[in-house]
Structures are given as C-alpha cells and as structure tokens.
Design an enzyme around this catalytic site. Structure first.
Site, PDB file in Angstrom:
ATOM      1  N   ALA A  85      56.169  87.447  28.316  1.00  0.00           N
ATOM      2  CA  ALA A  85      55.185  88.449  27.882  1.00  0.00           C
ATOM      3  C   ALA A  85      53.960  88.336  28.785  1.00  0.00           C
ATOM      4  CB  ALA A  85      54.781  88.212  26.431  1.00  0.00           C
ATOM      5  N   GLU A 132      63.563  96.531  27.597  1.00  0.00           N
ATOM      6  CA  GLU A 132      63.255  95.319  26.808  1.00  0.00           C
ATOM      7  C   GLU A 132      63.131  95.681  25.327  1.00  0.00           C
ATOM      8  OE1 GLU A 132      60.845  92.887  30.303  1.00  0.00           O
ATOM      9  OE2 GLU A 132      59.713  94.055  28.884  1.00  0.00           O
ATOM     10  N   LYS A 135      48.624  83.006  28.279  1.00  0.00           N
ATOM     11  CA  LYS A 135      48.967  84.346  27.769  1.00  0.00           C
ATOM     12  C   LYS A 135      48.517  84.559  26.321  1.00  0.00           C
ATOM     13  CE  LYS A 135      51.695  85.418  31.458  1.00  0.00           C
ATOM     14  NZ  LYS A 135      53.121  85.576  31.531  1.00  0.00           N
TER      15      LYS A 135
HETATM   16  C1  5RP Z   1      58.488  92.569  32.333  1.00  0.00           C
HETATM   17  C2  5RP Z   1      57.779  91.810  31.277  1.00  0.00           C
HETATM   18  C3  5RP Z   1      57.552  90.357  31.511  1.00  0.00           C
HETATM   19  O1  5RP Z   1      58.065  89.649  30.428  1.00  0.00           O
HETATM   20  C4  5RP Z   1      56.084  90.084  31.637  1.00  0.00           C
HETATM   21  O2  5RP Z   1      55.556  90.904  32.661  1.00  0.00           O
HETATM   22  C5  5RP Z   1      55.817  88.614  31.938  1.00  0.00           C
HETATM   23  O3  5RP Z   1      56.245  88.321  33.222  1.00  0.00           O
HETATM   24  P1  5RP Z   1      56.229  86.859  33.831  1.00  0.00           P
HETATM   25  O4  5RP Z   1      57.240  86.054  33.064  1.00  0.00           O
HETATM   26  O5  5RP Z   1      56.619  87.071  35.276  1.00  0.00           O
HETATM   27  O6  5RP Z   1      54.834  86.302  33.681  1.00  0.00           O
HETATM   28  O7  5RP Z   1      57.394  92.321  30.263  1.00  0.00           O
HETATM   29  O8  5RP Z   1      58.556  93.939  32.043  1.00  0.00           O
END
Ligand code: 5RP
Length: 219
Positions: A83, A103, A121
């Site tokens: 996320a 997703e 996050k």
């Molecule tokens: C992709 C997403 C990813 O889960 C989100 O952007 C997090 O990315 P990362 O794991 O590279 O930090 O929603 O559409």
C-alpha cells in the site's frame, strides 16, 4: 535496514498467512514483488495465484507459479499486497503502481486481505500520498474538473497507461477524513473506473516492518 530490506522482511513474514492447497491473490509493486520471490520457495504448497497486474503475472510465471484467470476462480482465501498509505483502521491508499482497479477486483473476491508495508506508510490521516484515480481516456478533462470542484489538484500521470488501457490522475491536496464516503463519491463521477481508496473494503491485517527488523501486526 534500508526501506527495501524492510519491505523484504515484511513480505517474508506474510508467508505465514498462505493457506496450503489454495489459490493466492497477489498484488503489485516492490513489496508484492518481494512476496512473490518469497512465495517461490513454497510454491509446491499452493495450487496457483491470481495476479493483479501483468507485471506480477510475469514475475509469478518466471518462478514457475501457475497464474489463473480470476474468472476461473471462485475462492481466494488470502490476498497479499502493499500500500502507499494506511491509517489505523486499515483504510488504504493504493495505486502508486497504477494497478488499483485489478487490485480492488481481486480483493473483492478474497476472504482475507493481508497488507504488507514498511512503517513509514502508517499515517494518522490519508492523503499526503496523491490519490490515484483510474479514468477512461475520453473523460480525463471532465473528471479532472470534477476533482478540482472537490478540492483536489489532479495531475495526469503522463505516459502511463493502465493494464486496462486507461489513464491515471493523481489527486494532490486531499486530507481524507472520511475515506469510505470519499471512495464512493469519487467512484460516482462518470468516467472514473475506480479510485485508490480501499476503505469500503479495507485490509484485514496490516503487517508493518520497522527499521530494526521487527514486524508488527495490526488488525
Ligand atoms: C500498486 C500499489 C502498490 O501496492 C503500492 O503502490 C505500494 O508499492 P510499493 O510496495 O512499491 O511501495 O498499490 O498499484
């Protein structure tokens, strides 16, 4: 630990949630990629995976993990994905990688959504991360004007086309105090495919990795 090492650690912790003999739902992004790589070690225990993007499907297939069409699957006990932001109620912003619509569809079919992220996050209020909105191309300007009326600053993600052939507007400047209501309101704009708020259907479990190598579980 670097942020990438934290993502790897938390992805490996998510292996504990994999249910043997079932199909697993797989997200998209760098944290999900670490999960796919970890899953490869126990691939003999699962029947296959449903991927939320072409990129994840390719990575799964590269490890010899069977990738199934969602239309051929009626039960996904667990979905694992990263996320961009989470609040304490496990309402999420997703779609930094542009895979938000697929997703959200795979999450809808899944019984348990395990979200994996580094602890940067976790936020009090969603919205510091620009909210991705997937838009039908001919509706781009109209949807952008509607988003401005709602107080946002939409920025067209130039040169990016989703796996569904659509565009992304990243909406800056929103402080999202009511994620469930905003998710529904945005999805009501004609031309919006979906938006990156996962609030009506939040995560069920959030695994948060810390720089000391710890993994916290929030539910
Ligand atoms: C992709 C997403 C990813 O889960 C989100 O952007 C997090 O990315 P990362 O794991 O590279 O930090 O929603 O559409």
């Amino acid at each position: 630990m670097t942020q990438d090492e934290i993502k790897k650690r938390v992805a490996e912790a998510a292996l504990d949630h994999v249910v043997a003999g079932t199909i697993i739902g797989i997200g998209t992004g760098s944290t999900a990629n670490h999960f796919i790589d970890a899953l490869a070690r126990i691939k003999h225990k699962i029947d296959g995976a449903v991927a939320s993007s072409e990129a994840s499907a390719k990575r799964l297939q590269g490890h010899g993990i069977p990738v199934l069409d969602l239309n051929a699957v009626d039960d996904i006990p667990v979905y694992v994905d990263g996320a961009d932001e989470s609040n304490r109620y496990l309402h999420l912003i997703k779609g930094g990688g542009g895979a938000l619509t697929r997703e959200k569809i795979v999450v809808a079919v899944s019984r348990k959504f395990v979200c994996i992220a580094d602890d940067s996050k976790l936020v009090d209020t969603l919205g510091r991360f620009p909210l991705p909105v997937e838009v039908i191309p001919m509706a781009r300007s109209y949807v952008a004007r509607e988003l401005v009326k709602m107080g946002g600053r939409p920025v067209w993600r130039q040169g990016f086309i989703t796996d569904n052939g659509n565009l992304i507007l990243d909406v800056h400047g929103l402080s999202i105090s009511e994620p469930v209501a905003l998710e529904a309101r945005l999805n009501n704009i004609v031309g919006v495919v979906t938006n990156g708020l996962f609030a009506a259907r939040p995560a069920d479990v959030l695994l948060l990795g810390g720089s000391d190598g710890s993994v916290r579980t929030l539910t």
